[in-house]
Design a protein around this motif. Structure first.
Motif, PDB file in Angstrom:
ATOM      1  N   LEU A   1      44.976  32.268 -55.870  1.00  0.00           N
ATOM      2  CA  LEU A   1      43.549  31.920 -55.971  1.00  0.00           C
ATOM      3  C   LEU A   1      43.323  30.416 -55.794  1.00  0.00           C
ATOM      4  O   LEU A   1      42.378  29.988 -55.135  1.00  0.00           O
ATOM      5  CB  LEU A   1      42.988  32.372 -57.324  1.00  0.00           C
ATOM      6  CG  LEU A   1      42.954  33.896 -57.545  1.00  0.00           C
ATOM      7  CD1 LEU A   1      42.650  34.213 -59.002  1.00  0.00           C
ATOM      8  CD2 LEU A   1      41.907  34.554 -56.635  1.00  0.00           C
ATOM      9  N   ASN A   2      44.225  29.631 -56.370  1.00  0.00           N
ATOM     10  CA  ASN A   2      44.060  28.180 -56.227  1.00  0.00           C
ATOM     11  C   ASN A   2      44.221  27.755 -54.771  1.00  0.00           C
ATOM     12  O   ASN A   2      43.584  26.808 -54.315  1.00  0.00           O
ATOM     13  CB  ASN A   2      45.068  27.438 -57.109  1.00  0.00           C
ATOM     14  CG  ASN A   2      44.423  26.352 -57.922  1.00  0.00           C
ATOM     15  OD1 ASN A   2      43.200  26.373 -58.116  1.00  0.00           O
ATOM     16  ND2 ASN A   2      45.218  25.404 -58.398  1.00  0.00           N
ATOM     17  N   GLY A   3      45.064  28.488 -54.042  1.00  0.00           N
ATOM     18  CA  GLY A   3      45.239  28.222 -52.604  1.00  0.00           C
ATOM     19  C   GLY A   3      43.949  28.500 -51.843  1.00  0.00           C
ATOM     20  O   GLY A   3      43.567  27.739 -50.946  1.00  0.00           O
ATOM     21  N   ILE A   4      43.264  29.580 -52.228  1.00  0.00           N
ATOM     22  CA  ILE A   4      41.993  29.911 -51.560  1.00  0.00           C
ATOM     23  C   ILE A   4      40.963  28.807 -51.838  1.00  0.00           C
ATOM     24  O   ILE A   4      40.280  28.332 -50.932  1.00  0.00           O
ATOM     25  CB  ILE A   4      41.473  31.293 -52.025  1.00  0.00           C
ATOM     26  CG1 ILE A   4      42.455  32.383 -51.582  1.00  0.00           C
ATOM     27  CG2 ILE A   4      40.068  31.559 -51.477  1.00  0.00           C
ATOM     28  CD1 ILE A   4      42.085  33.788 -52.026  1.00  0.00           C
ATOM     29  N   VAL A   5      40.911  28.384 -53.104  1.00  0.00           N
ATOM     30  CA  VAL A   5      39.960  27.324 -53.462  1.00  0.00           C
ATOM     31  C   VAL A   5      40.287  26.046 -52.677  1.00  0.00           C
ATOM     32  O   VAL A   5      39.419  25.410 -52.074  1.00  0.00           O
ATOM     33  CB  VAL A   5      39.995  27.037 -54.990  1.00  0.00           C
ATOM     34  CG1 VAL A   5      39.080  25.873 -55.349  1.00  0.00           C
ATOM     35  CG2 VAL A   5      39.624  28.283 -55.778  1.00  0.00           C
ATOM     36  N   MET A   6      41.559  25.711 -52.663  1.00  0.00           N
ATOM     37  CA  MET A   6      41.997  24.479 -51.986  1.00  0.00           C
ATOM     38  C   MET A   6      41.687  24.520 -50.482  1.00  0.00           C
ATOM     39  O   MET A   6      41.215  23.535 -49.906  1.00  0.00           O
ATOM     40  CB  MET A   6      43.504  24.309 -52.233  1.00  0.00           C
ATOM     41  CG  MET A   6      44.132  23.146 -51.555  1.00  0.00           C
ATOM     42  SD  MET A   6      43.561  21.601 -52.255  1.00  0.00           S
ATOM     43  CE  MET A   6      44.846  21.265 -53.409  1.00  0.00           C
ATOM     44  N   SER A   7      41.942  25.656 -49.850  1.00  0.00           N
ATOM     45  CA  SER A   7      41.718  25.728 -48.397  1.00  0.00           C
ATOM     46  C   SER A   7      40.219  25.626 -48.103  1.00  0.00           C
ATOM     47  O   SER A   7      39.806  24.999 -47.126  1.00  0.00           O
ATOM     48  CB  SER A   7      42.329  26.988 -47.793  1.00  0.00           C
ATOM     49  OG  SER A   7      41.552  28.105 -48.098  1.00  0.00           O
ATOM     50  N   ASN A   8      39.414  26.213 -48.985  1.00  0.00           N
ATOM     51  CA  ASN A   8      37.974  26.122 -48.817  1.00  0.00           C
ATOM     52  C   ASN A   8      37.498  24.674 -48.991  1.00  0.00           C
ATOM     53  O   ASN A   8      36.696  24.158 -48.218  1.00  0.00           O
ATOM     54  CB  ASN A   8      37.318  27.053 -49.853  1.00  0.00           C
ATOM     55  CG  ASN A   8      35.843  27.231 -49.603  1.00  0.00           C
ATOM     56  OD1 ASN A   8      35.067  26.339 -49.912  1.00  0.00           O
ATOM     57  ND2 ASN A   8      35.458  28.359 -49.027  1.00  0.00           N
ATOM     58  N   TYR A   9      38.048  24.026 -49.985  1.00  0.00           N
ATOM     59  CA  TYR A   9      37.661  22.643 -50.295  1.00  0.00           C
ATOM     60  C   TYR A   9      38.047  21.675 -49.163  1.00  0.00           C
ATOM     61  O   TYR A   9      37.296  20.791 -48.782  1.00  0.00           O
ATOM     62  CB  TYR A   9      38.321  22.238 -51.620  1.00  0.00           C
ATOM     63  CG  TYR A   9      38.083  20.818 -52.059  1.00  0.00           C
ATOM     64  CD1 TYR A   9      36.794  20.290 -52.147  1.00  0.00           C
ATOM     65  CD2 TYR A   9      39.157  19.996 -52.425  1.00  0.00           C
ATOM     66  CE1 TYR A   9      36.584  18.985 -52.566  1.00  0.00           C
ATOM     67  CE2 TYR A   9      38.957  18.693 -52.846  1.00  0.00           C
ATOM     68  CZ  TYR A   9      37.674  18.191 -52.908  1.00  0.00           C
ATOM     69  OH  TYR A   9      37.471  16.899 -53.324  1.00  0.00           O
ATOM     70  N   LEU A  10      39.255  21.883 -48.610  1.00  0.00           N
ATOM     71  CA  LEU A  10      39.735  20.955 -47.583  1.00  0.00           C
ATOM     72  C   LEU A  10      39.304  21.343 -46.168  1.00  0.00           C
ATOM     73  O   LEU A  10      39.370  20.532 -45.249  1.00  0.00           O
ATOM     74  CB  LEU A  10      41.272  20.903 -47.595  1.00  0.00           C
ATOM     75  CG  LEU A  10      41.969  20.360 -48.835  1.00  0.00           C
ATOM     76  CD1 LEU A  10      43.477  20.597 -48.721  1.00  0.00           C
ATOM     77  CD2 LEU A  10      41.689  18.865 -48.993  1.00  0.00           C
ATOM     78  N   GLY A  11      38.953  22.640 -46.008  1.00  0.00           N
ATOM     79  CA  GLY A  11      38.692  23.134 -44.656  1.00  0.00           C
ATOM     80  C   GLY A  11      39.991  23.363 -43.890  1.00  0.00           C
ATOM     81  O   GLY A  11      40.037  23.268 -42.670  1.00  0.00           O
ATOM     82  N   TYR A  12      41.086  23.643 -44.618  1.00  0.00           N
ATOM     83  CA  TYR A  12      42.389  23.946 -44.002  1.00  0.00           C
ATOM     84  C   TYR A  12      42.559  25.465 -43.975  1.00  0.00           C
ATOM     85  O   TYR A  12      42.003  26.183 -44.817  1.00  0.00           O
ATOM     86  CB  TYR A  12      43.533  23.375 -44.853  1.00  0.00           C
ATOM     87  CG  TYR A  12      43.783  21.883 -44.743  1.00  0.00           C
ATOM     88  CD1 TYR A  12      42.809  20.996 -44.293  1.00  0.00           C
ATOM     89  CD2 TYR A  12      45.026  21.362 -45.119  1.00  0.00           C
ATOM     90  CE1 TYR A  12      43.070  19.635 -44.221  1.00  0.00           C
ATOM     91  CE2 TYR A  12      45.288  20.009 -45.048  1.00  0.00           C
ATOM     92  CZ  TYR A  12      44.310  19.146 -44.600  1.00  0.00           C
ATOM     93  OH  TYR A  12      44.571  17.805 -44.540  1.00  0.00           O
TER      94      TYR A  12
END
Ligand code: ASP
Length: 439
Positions: free
Chosen positions: A117-128
């Motif tokens: 879940l943290n990976g999903i949040v991070m990718s959304n936040y960074l646009g990666y």
């Protein structure tokens, strides 16, 4: 230049921490592959999301109601998503996870959702791009990490990808179930990704500015270690210096990639560089001191032991048969001592003693408990004369009785056994003679 950056739980515990991480990543274009942990502690009494997931799943596995605990986990993510002002909903993911908890998908699956879940949040936040670790990290049927399969799949998946987030800590089994590494295992994921993409450097971001020469709980404000070799680090980590997961060095070490331990809360600090080898002269003769309590020594005596062929093998066979691995084995002409972890030895004690009597017919066996081992580690020890002499005179001045000495043939470390009650005094005296006196 490619950097793989791994962020630990405390670096991602809140929206505020996420913002610091975002600034760090955006500060350098080379920071292209990001490996996040699950949200950790926001304050010292806080609970890590990984621990919340384990506890929640344990209720689910017993068929108990886990709604309250589940909601608390949801809140942790919601707080981060709202704090970052993201247009993201994890509702669908949480519904799937809840159903899998009810369907008893396993403890590893449960724990892995923290990083997922943290990976999903991070990718959304960074646009990666988000890449599920279950698709690129593999374990064998027996639960061992499958390095070959992983490396091939990771290379293929990341080929041509400019920027991606790959959650740490887990992968999948041949039957498609989820398996995690041991605790702190996101460090290993970061190392695997760094090796697969041929990174120039693996940056491991945490909440301290690298390794310290000694344990700050024993030494007040110990100096940091700027550069350490993989070999030195291995010796120190084994003895309890715990900034990085012990197994995290293997993938990058093979690929010759250095690791830089950095502090998310103080990004300008140089941190510690972990390298294969270096021409840099260390500031001190020793690189670090670490130690552990909780060892037992089994002393075996028998006249003419030295001429009895196979004596050592028969002794060790007894330990092996009882599933005990030994730490050290100092010996004299008619004596041999085997040092083991006390907690592992205690339940097997009587089996080991009777096994030894049967196997080697000793004159006597004596057991000593509450031993602490201290490792004094340094690549510079090899070229400096008198290191051992200085250690032992420091210990003598501190009135510490040395019970065991072991110097590895690489001359990289000297291991000293002392009584647990002397542990702190011993470390302090060694730090003083090699660091304070040399400043
Ligand atoms: N979240 C996992 C743990 O708490 C793995 C990690 O952070 O590396 O152990």
């Amino acid at each position: 230049m490619i950097k793989v950056v791994k962020f630990g739980g405390s670096s991602l515990a809140s929206a505020e921490q996420f913002k610091k991480v975002g600034d760090i990543i955006r500060a350098e274009d080379s920071r292209r592959f990001v490996v996040p942990s699950a949200p950790g502690k926001r304050f010292s009494d806080d609970t890590k999301v990984t621990d919340m997931l384990y506890a929640c799943y344990d209720l689910a596995a017993k068929g108990k109601n886990f709604d309250e605990q589940f909601e608390k986990i949801k809140e942790r993510y919601l707080e981060i998503i709202e704090g970052l002002g993201l247009d993201l909903s994890l509702d669908e993911q949480f519904n799937i996870i809840k159903a899998c908890f009810i369907g008893k998908a396993g403890r590893d699956y449960a724990a892995s959702r923290g990083e997922f879940l943290n990976g999903i949040v991070m990718s959304n936040y960074l646009g990666y791009e988000f890449i599920d670790a279950a698709d690129v990290i593999f374990f064998t049927d027996s639960g061992e990490f499958d390095a070959e399969k992983t490396d091939a799949a990771m290379k293929e998946r990341l080929d041509g990808i400019e920027r991606a987030v790959i959650p740490g800590f887990y992968g999948s089994m041949p039957n498609d179930t989820i398996k995690t590494f041991s605790r702190g295992g996101s460090d290993i994921t970061g190392s695997i990704v760094a090796a697969a993409v041929g990174a120039d450097i693996y940056e491991n971001w945490t909440d301290v500015s690298g390794f310290l020469i000694s344990d700050p709980r024993i030494i007040k404000d110990p100096l940091p270690i700027h550069t350490i070799t993989y070999k030195e680090l291995r010796e120190l980590s084994y003895m309890g210096a715990g900034v990085l997961h012990e197994d995290a060095i293997f993938p990058v070490r093979k690929a010759g990639i250095p690791i830089n331990i950095k502090n998310t809360n103080s990004p300008m600090d140089p941190g510690t560089m972990i390298v294969e080898s270096t021409s840099q002269k260390p500031q001190f003769t020793i690189t670090g001191i670490a130690g552990k309590k909780g060892f037992t020594v089994v002393n075996i005596e028998k006249d003419m032991m030295n001429s009895e062929l196979g004596f050592g093998r028969r002794v060790l066979e007894v330990f092996e048969k009882n599933g005990l691995s030994f730490e050290h084995m100092p010996s004299g002409i008619d004596t041999m001592s085997v040092i083991v972890h006390q907690s592992e030895f205690e339940p097997k004690e009587q089996e080991v003693l009777s096994g030894l009597h049967r196997n080697v017919h000793p004159d006597s066996i004596d057991i000593e408990t509450d031993l602490a081992l201290i490792a004094v580690v340094g690549r510079a020890m090899k070229s400096n004369r008198g290191t051992a002499g200085r250690i032992f005179s420091a210990l003598a001045h501190a009135h510490v009785n040395v019970k065991m000495i072991d110097q590895g043939s690489s001359e990289l470390n000297i291991i000293i056994g002392v009584s647990e009650s002397d542990f702190e005094a011993a470390i302090k005296s060694i730090y003083e003679i090699f660091v304070i006196h040399q400043l």
